[in-house]
Structures are given as structure tokens and as C-alpha cells.
Design a protein around this motif. Sequence first.
Motif, mmCIF file in Angstrom:
data_model
loop_
_atom_site.group_PDB
_atom_site.id
_atom_site.type_symbol
_atom_site.label_atom_id
_atom_site.label_comp_id
_atom_site.label_asym_id
_atom_site.label_seq_id
_atom_site.Cartn_x
_atom_site.Cartn_y
_atom_site.Cartn_z
ATOM 1 N N SER A 107 0.761 -1.161 0.097
ATOM 2 C CA SER A 107 0.026 0.057 -0.001
ATOM 3 C C SER A 107 0.758 1.157 -0.114
ATOM 4 C CB SER A 107 -0.867 0.080 1.139
ATOM 5 O OG SER A 107 -1.693 1.262 1.122
ATOM 6 N N GLN A 108 0.431 1.954 -1.161
ATOM 7 C CA GLN A 108 1.122 3.112 -0.973
ATOM 8 C C GLN A 108 1.067 4.204 0.004
ATOM 9 O OE1 GLN A 108 4.159 4.026 -3.226
ATOM 10 N NE2 GLN A 108 4.065 1.883 -3.437
ATOM 11 N N ALA A 109 -0.623 4.310 0.095
ATOM 12 C CA ALA A 109 -0.905 5.381 0.814
ATOM 13 C C ALA A 109 -1.330 4.947 2.492
ATOM 14 C CB ALA A 109 -2.203 6.106 0.403
ATOM 15 N N GLN A 110 -1.166 3.452 2.475
ATOM 16 C CA GLN A 110 -1.507 2.858 3.894
ATOM 17 C C GLN A 110 -2.994 3.126 4.125
ATOM 18 O OE1 GLN A 110 0.768 0.979 5.650
ATOM 19 N NE2 GLN A 110 1.508 1.105 3.763
ATOM 20 N N GLN A 111 -3.803 2.951 2.721
ATOM 21 C CA GLN A 111 -5.320 3.080 2.894
ATOM 22 C C GLN A 111 -5.698 1.363 2.741
ATOM 23 O OE1 GLN A 111 -5.709 6.245 0.323
ATOM 24 N NE2 GLN A 111 -6.716 7.612 2.007
ATOM 25 N N ASP A 178 -6.527 1.921 -1.363
ATOM 26 C CA ASP A 178 -5.373 1.515 -2.703
ATOM 27 C C ASP A 178 -5.126 -0.029 -2.405
ATOM 28 O OD1 ASP A 178 -3.545 1.391 -0.538
ATOM 29 O OD2 ASP A 178 -2.145 2.870 -1.521
ATOM 30 N N THR A 179 -5.636 -0.658 -1.293
ATOM 31 C CA THR A 179 -5.067 -2.192 -1.300
ATOM 32 C C THR A 179 -6.140 -2.772 -0.757
ATOM 33 O OG1 THR A 179 -2.705 -1.465 -0.961
ATOM 34 C CG2 THR A 179 -3.350 -3.650 -0.348
ATOM 35 N N LEU A 180 -6.536 -4.024 -1.187
ATOM 36 C CA LEU A 180 -7.683 -4.593 -0.600
ATOM 37 C C LEU A 180 -7.304 -6.286 -0.224
ATOM 38 C CD1 LEU A 180 -10.877 -4.922 0.303
ATOM 39 C CD2 LEU A 180 -10.954 -5.567 -2.044
ATOM 40 N N ILE A 181 -7.174 -6.589 1.139
ATOM 41 C CA ILE A 181 -7.017 -7.784 1.356
ATOM 42 C C ILE A 181 -8.256 -8.792 1.212
ATOM 43 C CG2 ILE A 181 -6.266 -9.207 3.415
ATOM 44 C CD1 ILE A 181 -5.026 -6.956 4.724
ATOM 45 N N LEU A 182 -7.953 -9.824 0.582
ATOM 46 C CA LEU A 182 -8.920 -10.973 0.600
ATOM 47 C C LEU A 182 -8.888 -11.694 1.670
ATOM 48 C CD1 LEU A 182 -8.304 -11.941 -3.201
ATOM 49 C CD2 LEU A 182 -9.773 -9.975 -2.165
ATOM 50 N N GLY A 183 -9.675 -11.441 2.801
ATOM 51 C CA GLY A 183 -9.356 -11.719 4.098
ATOM 52 C C GLY A 183 -10.349 -13.291 4.369
ATOM 53 N N CYS A 184 -10.385 -13.711 3.398
ATOM 54 C CA CYS A 184 -11.036 -15.267 3.530
ATOM 55 C C CYS A 184 -10.460 -16.045 2.428
ATOM 56 C CB CYS A 184 -12.623 -15.210 3.260
ATOM 57 S SG CYS A 184 -13.333 -16.547 3.129
ATOM 58 N N VAL A 198 -13.732 -3.192 -8.053
ATOM 59 C CA VAL A 198 -12.819 -2.222 -7.132
ATOM 60 C C VAL A 198 -12.121 -1.408 -8.072
ATOM 61 C CG1 VAL A 198 -12.691 -3.572 -5.067
ATOM 62 C CG2 VAL A 198 -10.867 -3.917 -6.690
ATOM 63 N N GLY A 199 -11.600 -1.908 -9.364
ATOM 64 C CA GLY A 199 -11.231 -1.363 -10.292
ATOM 65 C C GLY A 199 -9.487 -1.261 -10.440
ATOM 66 N N PRO A 200 -8.736 -0.842 -11.471
ATOM 67 C CA PRO A 200 -7.336 -1.062 -11.584
ATOM 68 C C PRO A 200 -6.483 -0.565 -10.579
ATOM 69 C CG PRO A 200 -8.190 0.459 -13.213
ATOM 70 C CD PRO A 200 -9.474 0.183 -12.508
ATOM 71 N N ASN A 201 -7.090 0.592 -9.683
ATOM 72 C CA ASN A 201 -6.184 1.207 -8.915
ATOM 73 C C ASN A 201 -6.043 0.843 -7.534
ATOM 74 O OD1 ASN A 201 -5.755 3.561 -10.689
ATOM 75 N ND2 ASN A 201 -7.695 4.493 -10.430
ATOM 76 N N VAL A 202 -6.611 -0.225 -7.356
ATOM 77 C CA VAL A 202 -6.723 -1.151 -5.904
ATOM 78 C C VAL A 202 -6.037 -2.535 -5.990
ATOM 79 C CG1 VAL A 202 -7.972 -2.087 -4.177
ATOM 80 C CG2 VAL A 202 -8.897 0.066 -5.027
ATOM 81 N N GLN A 203 -4.879 -2.548 -5.376
ATOM 82 C CA GLN A 203 -4.319 -3.835 -5.308
ATOM 83 C C GLN A 203 -5.013 -4.758 -4.694
ATOM 84 O OE1 GLN A 203 0.389 -3.134 -5.633
ATOM 85 N NE2 GLN A 203 -0.485 -1.481 -4.326
ATOM 86 N N LEU A 204 -4.901 -6.250 -5.046
ATOM 87 C CA LEU A 204 -5.622 -7.306 -4.294
ATOM 88 C C LEU A 204 -4.120 -7.951 -3.523
ATOM 89 C CD1 LEU A 204 -8.384 -8.687 -6.321
ATOM 90 C CD2 LEU A 204 -8.366 -6.623 -4.760
#
Length: 283
Positions: A107-111, A178-184, A198-204
Motif C-alpha cells: 500500500s502506497q497510501a496505507q489505506q 489502494d489495497t484490498l486484503i482478501l481476508g477469506c 474495485v477497479g485497477p487502482n486497488v491492489q488485491l
Amino acid sequence: MKSQPIGFLDSGIGGLTVVKEALRQLPNESIVYLGDQARLPYGPRPASEVAHFVQQITGFLLAQNVKAIVIACNTATAAALPILQAKLSIPVVGVIDSGSQSAVAMSQAQQIGVIATAGTISSHAYHRAITKLSPQATISGLACPEFVTIVENNQAETPETAKTVAEKLSYFKPGQIDTLILGCTHFPLLQPAIEAAVGPNVQLVDSGVETVTKIKQLLTDQKLLAPSNHVASHAFYTTGATAPFDEIAANWLQLPGLTAKHIAVDGLVAYGDLEEGEPTDEA
């Protein structure tokens, strides 16, 4: 000891996403996997009940002479990882710390967003793990129990599922994460639909990848890796119906001849909770 299998456990078939990564990173390792589909879902259950279930499954895996255990389930990790690590002398890893470490690094922005079962979200396990690593991080959690049902019903690729995922993930506003954890561990099976939502700007972040990296390092450090000439063999068990399990597992893992065996819940309950200091390396 080196040729003994690694045990994997999950509430259903989601943990197969971790097994797939293990097959890639650890091709010489044998695997014993148990999916507790008869008692699925774990997410809405009290943590204490989930901890009992996990200890019962662990008892079964120990009877298969596993040399390490991977809790390939976020809800089970939150409820039972400290218990297993305190009671067992073999390596035990879960998926939450690994996923958190990857997210903070990416995460670049820690969001950071987290989607998981209700049990994992309410445990605040990801919040604690991420905050410990990055106190300034902004964390947004969303319970998505319906995603587990979709995957277990083998409906991951339907148009209706894509719509359901998009509607659910509209909770995250543009720029919120900017980052999404697949928490399952079920959720990587929905990755195309999640990426589209979520679109291309969010890393999984798929925590399974880092979890396998972690268990590989532990086995290396303890000189427990199977030799390079070891021919791996795999065994899959479910407390549910074997035919649906086989269909999803065969499609996801691409293992020829994969056939799961049924184990009754009563057979697991018989193992009970673990005693202090259970299995050692002599197992």
C-alpha cells in the motif's frame, strides 16, 4: 520426519487456494487437507466454538502424522492460532499476519481495505495486525459472508455473482483504499469479479501466497523440507459431500485423479480439544 505431509485445514474449500500456492512453491511436499463443510460457515459462530472445531481437526491431522499445520482459514486463524501454537511443538501458521504484512508493504497510501467473514471482521484481528506494522494506516473492513456461500455453491463465475460482488464492494468509495486484503481464503476464487468491482487502482492481497512462503521458510529453518527426490502424495477430506468438493478442487488445483474422502463430524469431535504439549517431532 522430512517426508511427512503438511496439514491444511479450512471451514470448506477456500483453503484450496492456499494449497494451490503450496503445490507451486513446495512441489515435493505431501499434503493432507480437511475442509469442514458440514459445519460451514465458521464466520457467524462464536470464536470459542470455532477454536474447538479447529482443535478437533488438528487432532485428526496429527493422526495423519503431519509435520506442520497451516490454518488456511481467516476465521479459524483469528480464533485458534495462538491456542495451537501454544499447545503444539510442530510449526503452525495462519493467514492473517501474512496478509497484513503483504498489504502494508504494497500500500502506497496505507489505506487498506479488508473483506472477510463476519467472524474475522468482528475479531479485529486484521486491524490489530496492520496497526502493529503501520500505526498510521487507515483500515476499512467489510463482512462479505455471501461470498463464501457463492464459492461453496460453485457459482463463482456466473453473471449474477459479478453483479452481487460489484454491489457489495460499492461500499468502498473511489480513493478510499489502494489495497484490498482478501481476508477469506474462499475469496481468491472470486478474484476476477473483485478486480472488476474495485477497479485497477486497488491492489488485491491474497494472503495464501505469503502464508506458504512463511511455512516454507519455517520448514527450511528447521530442516524439515522434503528431499528433492521425494514423490509427493496428497489426501483430501471433507465433512460434507465429496462430489461437489471434487468438482471444485479438480478445477482449481488441476490435480489428476483427485478424489476426496468423507469423514463424519462425529469422527472429528472424538478427538476433542488438544492437550498441552501435544505432538512432537517424534510423531
